[in-house]
Structures are given as C-alpha cells and as structure tokens.
Scaffold this motif. Structure first.
Motif, PDB file in Angstrom:
ATOM      1  N   MET A   1     -34.730  41.757  31.828  1.00  0.00           N
ATOM      2  CA  MET A   1     -33.462  41.216  31.348  1.00  0.00           C
ATOM      3  C   MET A   1     -32.698  42.318  30.624  1.00  0.00           C
ATOM      4  SD  MET A   1     -32.686  38.059  28.697  1.00  0.00           S
ATOM      5  CE  MET A   1     -33.518  36.859  29.726  1.00  0.00           C
ATOM      6  N   SER A   2     -31.424  42.510  31.004  1.00  0.00           N
ATOM      7  CA  SER A   2     -30.619  43.538  30.363  1.00  0.00           C
ATOM      8  C   SER A   2     -30.296  43.129  28.934  1.00  0.00           C
ATOM      9  CB  SER A   2     -29.324  43.757  31.143  1.00  0.00           C
ATOM     10  OG  SER A   2     -28.479  42.616  31.034  1.00  0.00           O
ATOM     11  N   SER A   3     -30.015  44.120  28.109  1.00  0.00           N
ATOM     12  CA  SER A   3     -29.712  43.844  26.696  1.00  0.00           C
ATOM     13  C   SER A   3     -28.449  43.000  26.564  1.00  0.00           C
ATOM     14  CB  SER A   3     -29.542  45.166  25.944  1.00  0.00           C
ATOM     15  OG  SER A   3     -28.518  45.955  26.534  1.00  0.00           O
ATOM     16  N   ARG A   4     -27.486  43.200  27.481  1.00  0.00           N
ATOM     17  CA  ARG A   4     -26.243  42.431  27.418  1.00  0.00           C
ATOM     18  C   ARG A   4     -26.497  40.957  27.685  1.00  0.00           C
ATOM     19  NH1 ARG A   4     -22.574  41.564  31.698  1.00  0.00           N
ATOM     20  NH2 ARG A   4     -23.775  43.060  32.924  1.00  0.00           N
TER      21      ARG A   4
ATOM     22  N   GLN B   1     -35.233  34.691  34.010  1.00  0.00           N
ATOM     23  CA  GLN B   1     -36.421  35.515  33.753  1.00  0.00           C
ATOM     24  C   GLN B   1     -37.459  35.383  34.872  1.00  0.00           C
ATOM     25  OE1 GLN B   1     -37.535  34.045  29.870  1.00  0.00           O
ATOM     26  NE2 GLN B   1     -36.517  35.733  28.812  1.00  0.00           N
TER      27      GLN B   1
ATOM     28  N   ASN C   1     -20.867  38.313  31.045  1.00  0.00           N
ATOM     29  CA  ASN C   1     -22.119  38.614  30.340  1.00  0.00           C
ATOM     30  C   ASN C   1     -23.387  38.084  30.992  1.00  0.00           C
ATOM     31  OD1 ASN C   1     -20.992  39.919  27.812  1.00  0.00           O
ATOM     32  ND2 ASN C   1     -19.921  37.949  27.751  1.00  0.00           N
TER      33      ASN C   1
ATOM     34  N   GLU D   1     -29.393  39.409  27.419  1.00  0.00           N
ATOM     35  CA  GLU D   1     -30.248  38.884  26.361  1.00  0.00           C
ATOM     36  C   GLU D   1     -29.434  38.530  25.121  1.00  0.00           C
ATOM     37  OE1 GLU D   1     -34.383  40.054  23.983  1.00  0.00           O
ATOM     38  OE2 GLU D   1     -33.324  41.563  25.191  1.00  0.00           O
TER      39      GLU D   1
ATOM     40  N   ASP E   1     -24.429  39.851  36.265  1.00  0.00           N
ATOM     41  CA  ASP E   1     -25.669  40.625  36.277  1.00  0.00           C
ATOM     42  C   ASP E   1     -26.503  40.359  37.535  1.00  0.00           C
ATOM     43  OD1 ASP E   1     -27.571  42.341  34.524  1.00  0.00           O
ATOM     44  OD2 ASP E   1     -28.826  40.672  35.251  1.00  0.00           O
TER      45      ASP E   1
END
Length: 376
Positions: free
Chosen positions: A1-4, A31, A63, A6, A67
């Motif tokens: 999972m990308s930080s954005r 996930q 956001n 998350e 993704d």
C-alpha cells in the motif's frame, strides 16, 4: 500500500460516520488485491449520498482509485468516474477529467464510447449544441457497426433523444427515445419519469411528419403510465391515429388543442390522420376492390375533389402503391406500408387469410373434379 493511499484511508476511517465500515471494507479488499471485488464495491460506493458534496469524490479518485485504476476493467472504470464528473463545479473541468480517463482506456472501444457520451451530456447541459450534434453524428455509425446490444447503447440513445428533444426534431427524438426504451428494463424507470417519457414520446409520434406507425408505441408498456390519468386523452388520440379514425380525432379536438404544440401543428395532424385513414381503408379492402373517391371522402370528411391529392401524397410518401383512375374516380391500390397491427387490424388480416384459404380449397376441389376431363 502506497503512503498516499494509506494516509487517505486512515484519515477517512478516523472521521468515523456512516461510512466507517465501508472504508474498512475498501481497505481490506485493496490490501488483499481482490481487484474484481474491489471494483464492484467501489462502483456502488461512489453513488453514496454522503460523498456527493464538495470535492469528496474527486479526492477519492486522486488518493485512492487512481492507485489501482490500471488493474480494473476499463469499462467499469468509466462507469465509476461518471458520478465523480458530476461533482466538478466547472463543466470544462469535468470534460477535461473525462478526456484524461479516455486516454487511459483507449484500448477498450466501449469504454471510449462511454467517455464520449459522458462528454456529450456535459455539452448538452451547457447548451453547447453544435458540439453535441457533432459528437452524436460521429458516434451513430459506430453503434450501427456493433453486432450486439451493450450497456452503452442505452446511454447513447438517451443522449441523442435528449438532444433532439431540445432541438425540436420530433422524428429523430421519437426514433432514439424508442431505441432507448428498448435497451432498458421498463420497471427500472421511476414512475414520474416514465409518465414524462410516455407523454413526450406520444407527442413526438403525432408531431413527426414521417411517423405513420403507431402500433409500436401503443403496445409499449411505458404508455401504461398514462392510463387512467389526466393524460389518458393522449392514448385515445394515438389510437385514433393508428386506425385513421377521423371522427374520434374530431371528438377529442377540444382536449388536445389545449396542448400548445399540437394546437400549432393542427394542419400537420389533419393531413396525417387523413393519410392514415386512407391507409386503413386500403388495408381493410386488401386490394380486392377499388376504392371510390366518394367512399374515401366520407371517411376522411374531405371533399371529393381533394381525394386525388390525398392519394398522390400517400403515393409520394411511399405509404401506398397502385394507380389512380381519374375518369371513374377510383383508387386501385394493391399495397400499403407494413405497420405494427392492433387486434382489430389483426382480425381484418385473419379474415383475409381465411378467405384466401377458402379460395385455395375451392380451386383444389375444382381441379380434382375436372382432372379427368383435363387428362382425357
């Protein structure tokens, strides 16, 4: 999972509210990389009332959805972004957003078509009619080339019918509105919208100069929305036109003249009801006998000297085929344009078939009786 992603999901979950469980479910599916299940969940999620305010759906796309948009079905992606486009305050921004998505889904022809339709609806909302027209004309042949019905067809016919309604093109509106209704489940249309569509469709059938087949709309279930309402008169008027009943047309005149469009088009309606009356007479006669000018004049309530012109109009429109005997004042017609028939007209056709069967049997019997004489 990308930080954005998350950070965005954590923020959404921390806000709690009515969608708290939904955010947890979306996170779990993401996930687990269950893209199909996630697609289905997101498709319904973007329609939630709680997300329609401000720019919540735009942030949802930026956001979260962006993704993994490359991992899901491209047509499904366009379906998902459609409600997102409605949250843009400026239509130009919405169009630009759809164009960006269009570039991403260019490998899927249906997804591209749906993007173009969405752009067309934006043009229509902003009254950019030239661009709407151009887009519809570009899309029409592409849909004609498709050899099967898709979920995108109804969107195109809905766009086209709305455009032609705005332009006052009754014929094109009627054809596209009927096609739209043929692509969807009639029970899925809200009652109020169904009544509105039925009324507009009925008016268009009457006002369109090239529509002489009323059986199709009379048998369509959408017309049930007008039954036993104050618009029942429209169904009665359509039935009168279907069989060329001039008496009923005249009897309903005080009612339908209240409708401005019909009142202004009275000459067109009168001409059409007379042509349909002639067609019905020829159909009933079945080409077995000539129709006298006097007979037609009585049914149409026209003067005898107007019947020849009426027949010439019907011939020029391709509604009937045959010849006009000016000397004996008779119409020798052997063909009438096929139409969807009501029960009365089907009954007429049955009688003709029964008569034909009887004639064939009589001829067969005659041949059997005379066979000996012929062979000898």
């Amino acid at each position: 999972m990308s930080s954005r992603v998350e950070a965005y999901l954590n923020e959404r979950k921390s806000n709690g509210g009515a969608l708290a469980n939904e955010w947890l479910e979306l996170e779990s599916l993401y996930q687990s990389r269950l893209w199909h299940e996630l697609t289905l969940r997101v498709t319904s999620f973007v329609h939630r009332d709680e997300l329609q305010n401000d720019d919540q759906l735009q942030k949802f796309y930026e956001n979260f959805l962006s993704d993994f948009e490359h991992r899901i079905n491209q047509l499904a992606l366009v379906e998902i972004i459609i409600p997102i486009t409605r949250t843009f305050k400026q239509v130009d921004q919405a169009i630009q957003f759809v164009q960006q998505i269009r570039e991403k889904v260019k490998a899927n022809s249906l997804a591209v078509l749906l993007c173009d339709i969405t752009i067309g609806k934006a043009y229509l909302i902003t009254k950019n009619l030239p661009e709407t027209k151009k887009l519809i004309e570009d899309l029409a042949p592409k849909f004609d080339e498709l050899d099967h019905l898709t979920t995108v067809h109804s969107r195109f016919y809905d766009l086209a019918s709305n455009y032609y309604r705005v332009m006052g093109n009754h014929s094109e509106y009627y054809q596209n509105a009927l096609k739209y209704l043929g692509c969807i489940d009639n029970s899925s249309i809200p009652v109020k919208e169904k009544a509105e569509r039925a009324f507009n469709l009925g008016l268009a059938a009457l006002l369109a100069e090239n529509v002489y087949n009323f059986g199709e709309i009379l048998q369509h279930p959408v017309l049930d929305a007008l039954k036993d309402t104050r618009e029942q008169w429209l169904i009665d008027l359509l039935q009168a036109f279907n069989i060329g009943d001039v008496d009923k047309y005249e009897a309903l005149k005080p009612i339908w003249q209240v409708q401005p469009d019909l009142r202004m088009a009275e000459p067109i309606l009168k001409r059409k009801i007379n042509l349909l009356c002639l067609m019905d007479m020829i159909f009933a006669a079945g080409g077995a006998r000539a129709l006298g000018f006097n007979d037609v004049a009585v049914r149409t309530k026209l003067s005898v000297d107007q019947i020849e012109l009426l027949a010439m109009q019907a011939l020029s429109l391709g509604l009937i085929r045959g010849s006009i005997d000016q000397v004996d004042e008779k119409l020798n017609m052997h063909w009438v344009k096929p139409r969807v028939l009501d029960l009365r007209q089907v009954g007429t056709l049955k009688k003709r078939l029964d008569q034909w069967t009887t004639d064939v049997k009589q001829m067969s019997t005659l041949v059997e009786q005379q066979a000996g004489d012929i062979l000898s």
